[in-house]
Design a protein around this motif. Structure first.
Motif, short mmCIF file in Angstrom:
data_model
loop_
_atom_site.label_atom_id
_atom_site.label_comp_id
_atom_site.label_asym_id
_atom_site.label_seq_id
_atom_site.Cartn_x
_atom_site.Cartn_y
_atom_site.Cartn_z
N MET A 121 0.85 -1.16 -0.01
CA MET A 121 0.09 -0.08 0.12
C MET A 121 0.83 1.17 -0.19
SD MET A 121 -2.96 1.24 0.08
CE MET A 121 -3.37 3.27 0.27
N ILE A 122 0.87 2.00 -1.00
CA ILE A 122 1.67 3.10 -1.02
C ILE A 122 0.56 4.42 -0.81
CG2 ILE A 122 3.30 4.40 -2.69
CD1 ILE A 122 3.95 1.35 -1.99
N GLY A 123 0.89 5.48 -0.06
CA GLY A 123 0.26 6.45 0.20
C GLY A 123 1.08 7.83 0.56
N ASP A 124 0.31 8.82 0.87
CA ASP A 124 1.07 10.11 1.06
C ASP A 124 0.81 10.65 2.34
OD1 ASP A 124 -1.37 10.74 0.20
OD2 ASP A 124 -0.58 12.90 -0.06
N SER A 125 -0.17 9.67 3.22
CA SER A 125 -0.45 10.21 4.45
C SER A 125 -0.52 8.91 5.33
CB SER A 125 -2.01 10.83 4.45
OG SER A 125 -2.97 9.76 4.09
N ILE A 126 -0.34 9.38 6.54
CA ILE A 126 -0.38 8.17 7.68
C ILE A 126 -1.80 7.31 7.57
CG2 ILE A 126 -0.68 7.85 10.28
CD1 ILE A 126 1.96 9.02 9.10
N ARG A 127 -2.86 7.88 7.31
CA ARG A 127 -4.11 7.24 7.10
C ARG A 127 -4.21 6.33 5.97
NH1 ARG A 127 -8.71 11.42 6.58
NH2 ARG A 127 -9.06 10.55 8.49
N ASP A 128 -3.45 6.63 5.08
CA ASP A 128 -3.37 5.44 3.59
C ASP A 128 -2.46 4.38 4.35
OD1 ASP A 128 -4.32 7.23 1.87
OD2 ASP A 128 -2.20 8.25 1.52
N LEU A 129 -1.51 4.55 5.13
CA LEU A 129 -0.74 3.35 5.51
C LEU A 129 -1.20 2.51 6.67
CD1 LEU A 129 2.91 5.13 5.60
CD2 LEU A 129 1.51 4.18 3.67
N GLU A 130 -2.16 3.44 7.42
CA GLU A 130 -3.11 2.57 8.55
C GLU A 130 -4.05 1.88 7.84
OE1 GLU A 130 -2.81 5.87 12.38
OE2 GLU A 130 -4.38 6.24 10.64
N ALA A 131 -4.61 2.35 6.82
CA ALA A 131 -5.42 1.20 6.07
C ALA A 131 -4.91 0.14 5.54
CB ALA A 131 -6.19 2.02 5.00
N GLY A 132 -3.56 0.37 5.07
CA GLY A 132 -2.91 -0.86 4.37
C GLY A 132 -2.54 -1.84 5.59
N VAL A 175 5.29 8.02 0.30
CA VAL A 175 6.02 8.77 -0.69
C VAL A 175 6.13 10.31 -0.52
CG1 VAL A 175 5.56 7.22 -2.86
CG2 VAL A 175 3.79 9.20 -1.84
N ARG A 176 6.74 11.23 -0.57
CA ARG A 176 7.08 12.61 -0.10
C ARG A 176 6.15 13.41 -1.09
NH1 ARG A 176 12.92 10.78 0.69
NH2 ARG A 176 13.14 10.84 2.89
N GLU A 223 8.75 1.57 10.43
CA GLU A 223 9.49 0.84 9.60
C GLU A 223 9.38 1.25 8.24
OE1 GLU A 223 12.50 -0.58 10.95
OE2 GLU A 223 11.70 0.43 12.90
N ALA A 224 8.09 1.62 7.74
CA ALA A 224 7.79 1.74 6.43
C ALA A 224 8.67 2.69 5.80
CB ALA A 224 6.43 2.75 6.49
N PRO A 225 9.22 2.05 4.69
CA PRO A 225 10.33 2.86 3.80
C PRO A 225 9.73 4.09 3.12
CG PRO A 225 9.35 0.85 2.59
CD PRO A 225 8.83 0.70 4.10
N ILE A 226 10.43 4.95 3.12
CA ILE A 226 10.04 6.51 2.29
C ILE A 226 10.71 6.61 1.15
CG2 ILE A 226 9.90 8.80 3.10
CD1 ILE A 226 10.02 7.99 6.07
N PHE A 227 9.94 7.35 0.24
CA PHE A 227 10.55 7.28 -1.12
C PHE A 227 10.16 8.80 -1.54
CE2 PHE A 227 9.99 3.03 -0.82
CZ PHE A 227 11.22 2.52 -0.93
N ASN A 228 10.98 9.35 -2.52
CA ASN A 228 10.51 10.85 -2.64
C ASN A 228 9.30 10.82 -3.56
OD1 ASN A 228 12.79 12.20 -1.84
ND2 ASN A 228 14.25 11.79 -3.67
#
Length: 182
Positions: A123-134, A144-145, A164-169
């Motif tokens: 799950m790729i998102g730009d917000s915490i809520r995206d990652l929480e859903a995933g 993503v930044r 621990e979620a990786p972060i990408f530009n």
């Protein structure tokens, strides 16, 4: 099935605090359509999970949303990409639905539509809520930044399950990393 689930606003297209309300306001983030094409060519199935509360707020109509998605689909297709499913939540934050992220309802809709499990998918998102859903659906998550990502990055450390979620530009950088490491 190798499944990738993408948020829309801030990942595929530029986001706006005033909402993306029309096809003209739907502006792709450079490299995003190409990234979807790369994923598909590498054997990934790509789906979209997006909150679209602008519908409930009356900022745009279903026909406007369909036009935005048609543009998104066409741009991805130009680069050999396709979206297996686009799930969206039309509700507002006070509607108490089960599909609005950070709840995992949109991801469950994708699972049903594609007859697969999202467990272990990205799950790729730009917000915490995206990652929480995933995370709630058993997905691996990456931030993503682009969009709201830079603001969200600072909040990741306070979330034990997401720290621990990786972060990408941007999405293109994630896709290059994923393909190089798989």
């Amino acid at each position: 099935m190798k499944l990738i689930i993408l948020d829309r606003d801030g990942v595929l297209n530029q986001d706006s605090d005033a909402y993306v309300k029309s096809v003209d306001e739907w502006i792709p983030i450079p490299g995003s359509a190409e990234a979807v094409g790369k994923l598909c060519k590498a054997g990934y199935t790509v789906a979209v999970a997006t909150n679209q509360s602008g519908l409930a707020r009356g900022y745009f109509a279903e026909t406007d949303l369909a036009a935005m998605h048609d543009k998104m689909i066409a741009l991805a297709a130009e680069h050999g990409g396709e979206f297996a499913h686009i799930a969206y939540c039309p509700h507002g934050p006070d509607d108490h639905c089960d599909c609005r992220k950070p709840l995992p309802g949109l991801i469950h809709q994708i699972e049903q539509a594609l007859s697969t499990s999202a467990n272990g998918a990205w799950m790729i998102g730009d917000s915490i809520r995206d990652l929480e859903a995933g995370a709630a659906a058993g997905c691996q998550t990456a931030l993503v930044r682009t969009g709201k990502g830079e603001k969200s990055e600072h909040k990741l450390t306070s979330h034990d399950s997401l720290s621990e979620a990786p972060i990408f530009n941007d999405l293109a950088a994630f896709v290059d990393w994923l393909i190089a490491n798989n």
